[in-house]
Design a protein around this motif. Structure first.
Motif: not given
Length: 726
Positions: A125, A129, A133, A524, A527-528, A567
């Motif tokens: 993570s 990246e 995912y 997730a 960080t996203t 993603q």
């Protein structure tokens, strides 16, 4: 009959300290069924007549070195002797607390698996990246398959629960053509510690509603000596107030600080089990032990009034060999106080409901486990490869299932080794199965009288105890490794390999995969998702959503294609789980409404005549009570217990309006559709809004703590008592 014990008087010896005359009970063995050896002893002195008692014989041999005070890797393991696990039979005692490399490695395996996956999620993570995912999407996809199976199977389980509750099981039992129905006996063990006297009395009175209670049910109040004089006084009051409901009731007092024991339900149950054998030894020595049913439950368990009749009917309609290796399990519904606990606690109760219903309804891919309140025959519990409950474990229910499961395999393996040249004359296949009894057993959720936060904390403490069951993965691996070493990998059929691995996979999914998926979603989000949403808001995305002239669907569609492939995979897998919540909520809603409206209790009171299941003449069946803390009653009372005029259990003359007779107090009868709609919305919003929060607090964090404890202290877990409503 290989299940029937014959008593052979062999020798009589008198010692210098109290004369003892020992009678050794022997049995005839078979390849598939091995009843326990029971010693019936008579202690004599100058002031009383001989009093018989029974005990199981344990295999002779040196004690196995064990460690529960530390991991050999991180600290100095202290060696000790203990009863340990006898599931490997007299040839080997299997326990994760053995001070050997293989038990230590198996003990550490659950923690190694969990921290490896969590570490992979954390590292990817931050630094990788795309890999993160795909890893999260993979964990989510596995979890999605699992909970989808749970959701659909639980719907079928709810249907079976409805259908089974409409059956008059005692009438079926009464009509059953079985000449030995009178030889049936039930022993109910209720381990408890610091529990409310009022709650215990409700539990006993609930058991007393069974049509079999007055002449077939013997209750063991498994108290802890740690409660002190107040505990003994409480037990004596309960016995005095409820003794008329049962064939016998007595209390045991599990001593504190016994060598090799972990204080908790398992060690207390084992002590009560031994005391029951001691009390009823002379009676058991002449019985078919596959017709003696042993039921273990919690202090707050309210079994359905027809549960014991349904259990007996299902058991007697099986072949004796199948009955010996069967564990019976009712669906446990944690709903006695479902509306007074915090939403997070309610969410965990719905999850337990779905898990238990689906496990019992669908055992094709993964087996069901014993959970909280379950039954088995005395022939299985006292089998030489089982020998009761282990005294050094926390998750007593799952552990007992695994222990019995491997006991049947070891029985066949040892029988094969004893044949000429060790050749297998029959396949070593699993024989233990969990047989569902679709009648509800209702219990309390953890709740504190000190308010919302205190109740959440109490539920977290209970979750810590439940998560200590992660160690059972290591126990299954230890049994598997030693079985393969003993027999040979290719000597075990594919069915056996698949059955053992399915147990390990189910435990891994429950404790590790699902919580790792929750951790990956948290990472997730951090960080996203949060950075993307913040960038979208800061760039004027909210204004564009309303003033761009394009509809919301088109903008969401365009946003989808702006995501990378990894993603998109993550978003798609998360969305699939969200869709399952509707079916998940529907099942929880249906069962909640059926329970609260009393649908499951329409046939709680049997219509069968009072002549059913009368015991055969076996002398004074109440005599064992004379050596216990309860009083056996007068000769006239004992004769009445076997008389054709035995009265039915004392039921209330009338129930509150709309409430079926025999239903618990929380059942209020039919409710309005507005109430039902409110319940569905509550369950749905609990599931969707607090689902991951509940998993984080009551599953992910506790299992991390339990796994870390494995590294630090080995199997030295602490049993945490759950708070119940006052």
């Amino acid at each position: 009959d290989p299940r029937q014990l014959g008593v052979l008087f062999q020798s009589t010896s008198v010692g210098s300290e109290g004369a003892m005359a020992q009678v050794t009970t022997r049995k005839r063995r078979s390849a598939n069924v091995a009843p326990p050896a029971i010693d019936v002893e008579f202690s004599t002195n100058s002031t009383s007549s001989p009093q018989p008692f029974a005990r199981l014989t344990s295999p002779a041999g040196p004690p196995t070195p064990r460690s529960t005070l530390g991991s050999p890797l991180t600290s100095s393991a202290s060696r000790r002797s203990g009863v340990g696990d006898l599931a490997a039979g007299p040839r080997r005692r299997n326990s994760l607390s053995e001070v050997e490399f293989l038990p230590w490695l198996c003990c550490m395996t659950p923690a190694l698996c969990l921290f490896s996956i969590y570490f992979a999620v954390l590292v990817t993570s931050i630094f990788f990246e795309a890999s993160f995912y795909f890893l999260t999407a993979g964990l989510t996809f596995i979890t999605m398959l699992w909970i989808t199976n749970l959701a659909f199977s639980s719907v079928y389980g709810a249907y079976l629960l409805r259908q089974s509750s409409l059956v008059d099981w005692h009438a079926r039992l009464d009509e059953l053509q079985d000449d030995d129905k009178g030889a049936v006996m039930h022993i109910v063990i209720l381990p408890n510690f610091m529990e409310s006297e009022r709650m215990l009395k409700e539990t006993l009175e609930n058991i007393g509603l069974s049509r079999m209670a007055a002449y077939k049910v013997r209750v063991v109040l498994a108290m802890e000596a740690r409660e002190g004089p107040s505990g003994r006084e409480k037990a004596e009051r309960l016995i005095h107030e409820t003794r008329h409901l049962f064939a016998d009731i007595f209390a045991t007092y599990h001593p504190a600080n016994l060598t090799g024991e972990v204080a908790g339900k398992s060690s207390n149950t084992q002590w009560a089990f031994r005391e029951a054998l001691r009390n009823y030894g002379s009676m058991l020595a002449s019985r078919d032990l596959s017709r003696v049913f042993l039921t273990v439950g919690d202090a707050d368990t309210l079994w359905h009034p027809q549960y014991l009749s349904a259990l007996t009917y299902k058991g007697l309609t099986m072949s004796p060999e199948q009955r010996v290796w069967t564990i019976w399990q009712p669906p446990v519904l944690l709903m006695r106080n479902i509306f007074s606990v915090p939403g997070l606690t309610r969410t965990s109760a719905h999850a337990t409901l779905i898990f238990e219903l689906s496990s019992l309804a669908n055992q094709y891919a993964m087996p069901a486990f014993a959970y909280s309140a379950y039954s088995m025959t005395l022939a299985l519990a006292s089998h030489p490869e089982v020998d009761g409950w282990d005294v050094d474990v926390i998750a007593e229910d799952h552990h007992m299932f695994c222990k019995c499961y491997f006991a049947s395999l070891w029985e066949s393996a040892h029988a094969a080794k004893e044949t000429a040249k060790g050749k297998l004359d029959h396949a070593i296949v699993p024989q233990v199965a969990v047989q569902p009894v679709f009648l509800p057993a209702v219990s309390y959720l953890v709740e504190s009288s000190e308010g919302y936060l205190a109740s959440c904390w109490a539920r977290f403490q209970q979750a810590r105890r439940h998560s200590q069951g992660v160690i059972e993965i290591g126990y299954v691996l230890l049994q598997y490794c030693r079985l393969v070493k003993h027999v040979g990998f290719f000597q075990l059929p594919a069915r056996t390999h698949a059955g053992i691995l399915s147990i390990a996979v189910k435990m891994h999914t429950l404790h590790i995969t699902s919580t790792a998926q929750c951790f990956s979603i948290i990472m997730a989000t951090i960080t996203t998702f949060v950075p993307i949403i913040l960038r979208w808001v800061m760039s004027g995305g909210v204004l564009m959503l309303f003033y761009s002239g394009r509809d919301v669907t088109t903008q969401l569609f365009d946003g989808w294609w702006m995501l990378s492939g990894a993603q998109q995979a993550l978003a798609a897998s998360v969305w699939q789980i969200s869709g399952v919540c509707w079916l998940y909520s529907f099942t929880s809603w249906l069962v909640t409404c059926d329970l609260m409206e009393g649908y499951y209790y329409k046939n709680a009171q049997s219509s069968a005549p009072s002549r059913d299941m009368l015991p055969v003449q076996e002398g004074n069946d109440g005599a064992p009570g004379s050596s216990s803390q309860s009083s056996p009653g007068s000769e006239e009372e004992n004769e009445a217990a076997t008389s054709p005029q035995t009265p039915l259990p004392k039921w209330p003359e009338a129930a509150p309006e709309g409430q079926p007779l025999g239903a618990p107090a929380f059942v209020k009868g039919p409710r309005s559709w507005l109430w039902k709609l409110g319940i569905f919305l509550q369950i749905f919003f609990d599931t969707t809004l607090t689902g991951y929060t509940a998993i984080t607090i009551y599953a992910m964090i506790p299992v991390v703590l339990a796994s870390w404890s494995l590294f630090r202290r080995g199997t030295d877990f602490e049993y945490i008592v759950a708070l119940k409503p006052e």
